[in-house]
Enzyme design. Structure first.
Site, PDB file in Angstrom:
ATOM      1  N   LYS A 278      -2.076  -1.416  -3.930  1.00 35.03           N
ATOM      2  CA  LYS A 278      -3.293  -0.421  -3.916  1.00 35.03           C
ATOM      3  C   LYS A 278      -2.149   1.027  -4.089  1.00 35.03           C
ATOM      4  O   LYS A 278      -1.028   0.841  -3.092  1.00 35.03           O
ATOM      5  CB  LYS A 278      -3.835  -0.278  -2.686  1.00 35.03           C
TER       6      LYS A 278
ATOM      7  N   LYS B  82       0.802  -1.166  -0.146  1.00 32.46           N
ATOM      8  CA  LYS B  82       0.027   0.249   0.105  1.00 32.46           C
ATOM      9  C   LYS B  82       0.982   1.151  -0.002  1.00 32.46           C
ATOM     10  O   LYS B  82       1.622   1.510   0.901  1.00 32.46           O
ATOM     11  CB  LYS B  82      -1.000  -0.034   1.122  1.00 32.46           C
TER      12      LYS B  82
HETATM   13  C1  PBG Z   1      -7.734   3.313   5.406  1.00 36.45           C
HETATM   14  C2  PBG Z   1      -8.002   3.320   4.138  1.00 36.45           C
HETATM   15  C3  PBG Z   1      -7.658   4.182   3.064  1.00 36.45           C
HETATM   16  C4  PBG Z   1      -8.035   3.683   1.743  1.00 36.45           C
HETATM   17  C5  PBG Z   1      -8.526   2.344   1.846  1.00 36.45           C
HETATM   18  N1  PBG Z   1      -8.354   2.016   3.444  1.00 36.45           N
HETATM   19  C6  PBG Z   1      -7.222   5.547   3.254  1.00 36.45           C
HETATM   20  C7  PBG Z   1      -5.795   5.927   3.485  1.00 36.45           C
HETATM   21  O1  PBG Z   1      -4.975   4.820   3.842  1.00 36.45           O
HETATM   22  O2  PBG Z   1      -5.328   6.971   3.824  1.00 36.45           O
HETATM   23  C8  PBG Z   1      -8.145   4.439   0.240  1.00 36.45           C
HETATM   24  C9  PBG Z   1      -9.106   3.972  -0.549  1.00 36.45           C
HETATM   25  C10 PBG Z   1      -9.454   4.982  -1.576  1.00 36.45           C
HETATM   26  O3  PBG Z   1      -8.521   5.968  -1.989  1.00 36.45           O
HETATM   27  O4  PBG Z   1     -10.062   4.197  -2.553  1.00 36.45           O
HETATM   28  N2  PBG Z   1      -6.555   3.212   5.836  1.00 36.45           N
END
Ligand code: PBG
Length: 331
Positions: free
Chosen positions: A254, A201
Site C-alpha cells: 500500500k 505500508k
Molecule cells: C489507518 C489506515 C489508513 C489508510 C488505511 N488504514 C491511513 C493512514 O495510515 O494514515 C489509508 C487508506 C487510503 O488512503 O485509502 N491506519
C-alpha cells in the site's frame, strides 16, 4: 508505396483484431478480485457524500444494506470497514476502539447476521480513535510506542472476530503485531479468523482523502517512524517475510500504483496471496482529472487496476470496486 519488408516476426499480428487481442490477453480482472472499502458512521439513515472521494459515502448501518446488495449483484463478496468516530469519543489511548459500545462492532454483527456469505475485513489501527491521530500510544515526548500498543490491537482484533469479522487487517505498522494478534485470536478460539497484514505500508501522501474522510490526520508530526520510506524496497520484503513468519494469511502492499515493483517483488518472495491497496489518493486523482475531462475515468480506472494485477496482486482493495465490476460486466 514502400516495398514490404521481409520481417519474420511481426508482434502486431497478435493485435490485429479485437478477437485476437482477447485471445492473447495475459491478465484479466474479475469482480472476485476486489474488496470494497466502506466508511461507517453511527446514526440512522445517513448516506453523506465524502467530498474528497467523489462517489464514496459515510454510511450508517441501515443504509449500508443497499450498497451491499448492489455489490453482491455485481459479484463482489468482500468488504473492508473503516469507522468514522465522533470526536467526543476520541482520546489519547483510543479507548473507544475497545469499547463494547463501538458502533462498528454493532454494524459488523448485523451485517454478518444478514449476509453470512460475505467475507468481512476490518482495518485494525488506533488512528481513527485517537485524539492525536497516530496509530499507536504516545510517550510524553510524542514518540509512537510499539510494545504497549500491541495488546490494544490484539484486543480490538478479538472484539472484531467476536462480532463476525472474517479477516483482521492490521494497518498500524507496529513491529510484532501479527504474532500478537494471531496469538490473541487463537487463545480466544478464533483459529479460523484470518489476518491480512498491511506488510509494506509506505508513509505516503496519497492517504490524504482517507484522512480527510475520517478526520484522522495526525495532529502533530508524521507517520515516518512506523510507515515505510518510499525510497526502500528491500525493507518491504523484510516486512512481508516477517509478517508471513508471524502468521499472516495475506500480505498487502500500500499504496498500489506507485509501488508496482514492490508488489512484484513480494509476490516472488512468498507463496501467500498478495493484496494491494489502491488508496484514496490514487482514486481521487482519477476522479479529479476525469471531472476536468482530462482523462476518461472508466478507462483510467481499468488501466490502473489491471496494472496492479499484472504486477502480481491477487487481491485489490479499491474505492472503484463497484465501478470496475460494472465496467467488467458491460465489457
Ligand atoms: C489507518 C489506515 C489508513 C489508510 C488505511 N488504514 C491511513 C493512514 O495510515 O494514515 C489509508 C487508506 C487510503 O488512503 O485509502 N491506519
Amino acid at each position: 508505396m514502400l516495398n514490404q519488408l521481409q520481417l519474420l516476426k511481426r508482434p502486431r499480428r497478435n493485435r490485429k483484431s479485437e478477437a485476437v487481442r482477447a485471445l492473447v490477453q495475459e491478465t484479466h480482472l474479475t469482480s472476485k478480485d476486489f474488496i470494497a472499502p466502506f466508511f461507517l458512521t453511527e446514526g440512522k439513515n445517513i448516506r453523506a457524500p465524502i467530498t474528497s472521494l467523489p462517489g464514496q459515502f459515510h454510511l450508517s448501518r441501515d443504509t449500508l444494506h443497499q450498497e451491499i446488495d448492489e455489490l453482491l449483484n455485481l459479484g463482489i463478496n468482500s468488504l473492508i470497514f473503516f469507522p468514522l468516530i465522533n470526536p467526543k469519543y476520541k482520546d489519547a489511548t483510543g479507548s473507544y476502539a475497545t469499547s463494547e459500545e463501538n458502533h462498528l462492532l454493532k454494524t459488523i454483527r448485523t451485517i454478518k447476521e444478514s449476509y453470512p456469505e460475505l467475507c468481512l475485513f476490518a482495518d485494525v489501527a488506533l488512528d481513527p480513535f485517537t485524539s492525536h491521530g497516530h496509530d499507536g500510544l504516545l510517550s510524553n515526548s510524542g514518540e509512537v510506542l510499539n510494545d504497549v500498543t500491541l495488546p490494544i490491537l490484539a484486543q480490538m482484533s478479538v472484539l472484531y472476530a467476536e462480532a463476525g469479522v472474517d479477516v483482521i487487517a492490521p494497518s498500524d505498522m507496529m513491529d510484532g503485531r501479527v504474532k500478537f494478534i494471531r496469538e490473541a485470536l487463537d487463545e480466544n478460539r478464533h483459529h479460523s479468523v484470518s489476518i491480512m497484514s498491511y506488510s509494506a505500508k509506505y508513509a505516503s501522501s496519497f492517504y490524504g482523502p482517507f484522512r480527510d474522510a475520517l478526520k484522522s490526520a495526525p495532529s502533530k508530526g508524521n507517520k515516518k517512524s512506523y510507515q515505510m520510506n518510499p525510497a526502500n524496497s528491500q525493507e518491504a520484503i523484510l516486512e512481508a517475510l516477517l509478517d508471513e513468519e508471524e502468521g499472516a494469511d495475506f500480505l498487502m502492499v500500500k499504496p498500489a500504483s506507485l509501488y508496482l515493483d514492490i508488489i512484484h517483488k513480494i509476490k516472488e518472495a512468498t507463496l501467500l496471496p498478495v493484496a494491494a491497496y489502491h488508496v484514496s489518493g490514487e482514486y481521487a486523482m482519477l476522479k479529479a482529472a476525469s471531472q476536468n475531462k482530462w482523462l476518461d475515468f472508466d478507462q483510467a480506472l481499468y488501466e490502473s487496476l489491471i496494472s496492479i494485477k499484472r504486477a502480481g496482486a491477487d487481491i485489490i482493495i479499491s474505492y472503484g470496486a463497484k465501478e470496475i465490476a460494472q465496467i467488467i460486466k458491460n465489457s
